[in-house]
Design an enzyme around this catalytic site. Structure first.
Site, PDB file in Angstrom:
ATOM      1  N   CYS A 157      26.343   8.535   5.430  1.00 33.54           N
ATOM      2  CA  CYS A 157      26.164   7.078   5.407  1.00 33.54           C
ATOM      3  C   CYS A 157      27.447   6.346   5.757  1.00 33.54           C
ATOM      4  O   CYS A 157      27.436   5.145   5.968  1.00 33.54           O
ATOM      5  CB  CYS A 157      25.688   6.620   4.040  1.00 33.54           C
ATOM      6  SG  CYS A 157      24.054   7.208   3.729  1.00 33.54           S
ATOM      7  N   THR A 159       0.845  -1.209   0.000  1.00 32.53           N
ATOM      8  CA  THR A 159       0.000   0.000   0.000  1.00 32.53           C
ATOM      9  C   THR A 159       0.876   1.254   0.000  1.00 32.53           C
ATOM     10  O   THR A 159       1.812   1.369   0.794  1.00 32.53           O
ATOM     11  CB  THR A 159      -0.929  -0.007   1.234  1.00 32.53           C
ATOM     12  OG1 THR A 159      -1.662  -1.233   1.199  1.00 32.53           O
ATOM     13  CG2 THR A 159      -1.878   1.171   1.226  1.00 32.53           C
TER      14      THR A 159
END
Ligand code: PLP
Length: 375
Positions: A322, A236
């Site tokens: 990161c 969804t």
């Protein structure tokens, strides 16, 4: 705090937050539901997809929403390699890719693909060096548009054209995270097949991104479930995040030229203030974007300077968020010394940064240069 770490992530725009809130409180239907609330949600999603497609200059059906660029890139690279089902096994990339590309490529290498990591020449990447590496065995080329550590621009459109002219079967992926909504692009006129982008770098919330997939390029499902996002990325749809992403993209695109001018002024201001300081070196040379400036302060480790600046209420970065505390090796790959990498700080702008704030930041850096004990 004065925030100069916008290449790591950005503050969410109020308009984007308002969109997310409105979707959560009012448009909470499932876009797949057949009733009115479902239809309203679906309409919102269609409008949002259209906005993102407009930024790329592509068709709405060429956009799939993901949780962010890392997921987009995983879908793109593993999908393009397609478990070795495509003819050929050579993949070409550069040595300076973000971890989200680099580690996918490392994994593809473990799976048996032959990887060519093209090197820089005089700190730059030339389209011809990438194109020269392409042969009939090549299936994929992945290059970033703008490097996240020093803002270097890579000639991705020229690369894509040259690669396709040599071997039209090669899929070209671009990590567009640091250029999306900041540098104009028109994918309808380009040969790029896949492009990964992220919401949180353009003042949308974290957890939303998109992947452009050129019509006709076959990318198999990344995971399995319903037929959302052409079945490639089922589940969804996160409408509040999607709508916020579109709102942020629209505002950024409306102001793109104004932002570029603002960033150019900020960058030239830093450059003029450090130009006579022999111990501060610029790691973002010609051919780099105006919104990321990487400098090295001789003898002072990045993290020491970063925490000194933090104590003065400034947020900057020591490299890629990161690669936290690990050095990525990206600057040495561009010809800068290891010493330069160990002493580098990245200053990255948003429209909220003023010249006055920047002056205070530079004053703080110069104060740090005097006060911090050199190694
Ligand atoms: N590619 C580049 C160049 C980036 O700078 C980043 C984020 O730092 C990513 C990819 C990963 O994006 P996301 O955080 O949306 O997964």
């Amino acid at each position: 705090m004065y925030y100069f770490d916008n290449a790591a992530t950005t503050k969410v725009l109020k308009e984007a937050a308002d969109e997310a809130r409105d979707c959560m409180l009012n448009l909470y239907g499932n876009p797949s539901s057949l009733h009115k609330l479902g239809l309203e949600a679906e309409n919102k999603m269609t409008a949002s997809r259209k906005t993102i497609a407009n930024v790329f200059g592509c068709k709405e059906k060429e956009i799939i929403f993901t949780s962010g660029a890392t997921e987009s890139t995983n879908i793109a690279l593993f999908g393009a390699a397609n478990k070795g089902k495509r003819k050929g096994n050579k993949i070409i990339t550069t040595e300076i890719e973000h971890a989200s590309v680099k580690h996918c490529i490392d994994e593809l290498e473990n799976m048996g693909f032959c990887i060519v990591r093209v090197k820089s020449r005089d700190g730059r990447y030339y389209a011809d060096d990438i194109i020269d590496a392409v042969d009939e065995n090549t299936i994929l080329v992945s290059v970033m548009h703008v490097n996240n550590e020093n803002g270097l621009i890579l000639p991705v459109e020229k690369i894509a054209t040259g690669v396709k002219n040599k071997n039209n079967n090669v899929i070209v992926h671009v990590d567009g995270v640091q250029s999306f909504c900041k540098l104009p692009i028109d994918l309808s006129k380009s040969k790029i097949d896949l492009m990964s982008v992220s919401g949180h770098k353009i003042n949308a919330p974290k957890g939303i991104g998109a992947l452009y997939i050129r019509e006709g390029v076959k990318i198999p499902p990344h995971s399995f479930g319903g037929d959302h996002e052409h079945g490639i990325r089922p589940g969804t749809e996160a409408l509040p995040l999607i709508a916020a992403f579109a709102a942020a993209a629209k505002i950024n695109m409306t102001n793109i030229q104004k932002s570029i001018n603002h960033y150019k002024n900020l960058k030239s201001h830093i450059l003029s203030r450090i130009k006579d300081n022999d111990e501060i070196k610029l790691n973002s040379k010609e051919n780099s974007v105006p919104y990321i400036v990487n400098i090295s302060i001789e003898g002072i480790g990045s993290e020491i300077m970063l925490h000194f600046l933090e104590s003065k209420e400034f947020c900057v970065s020591s490299g890629s968020a990161c690669s936290k505390s690990k050095k990525s090796g990206v600057l040495p790959h561009m010809g800068y010394s290891r010493e330069r990498e160990l002493t580098a700080i990245r200053i990255s702008f948003s429209m909220e940064n003023s010249k006055e704030q920047l002056d205070m930041l530079i004053d703080a850096i110069l104060q740090g240069q005097k006060n911090i004990m050199k190694k």
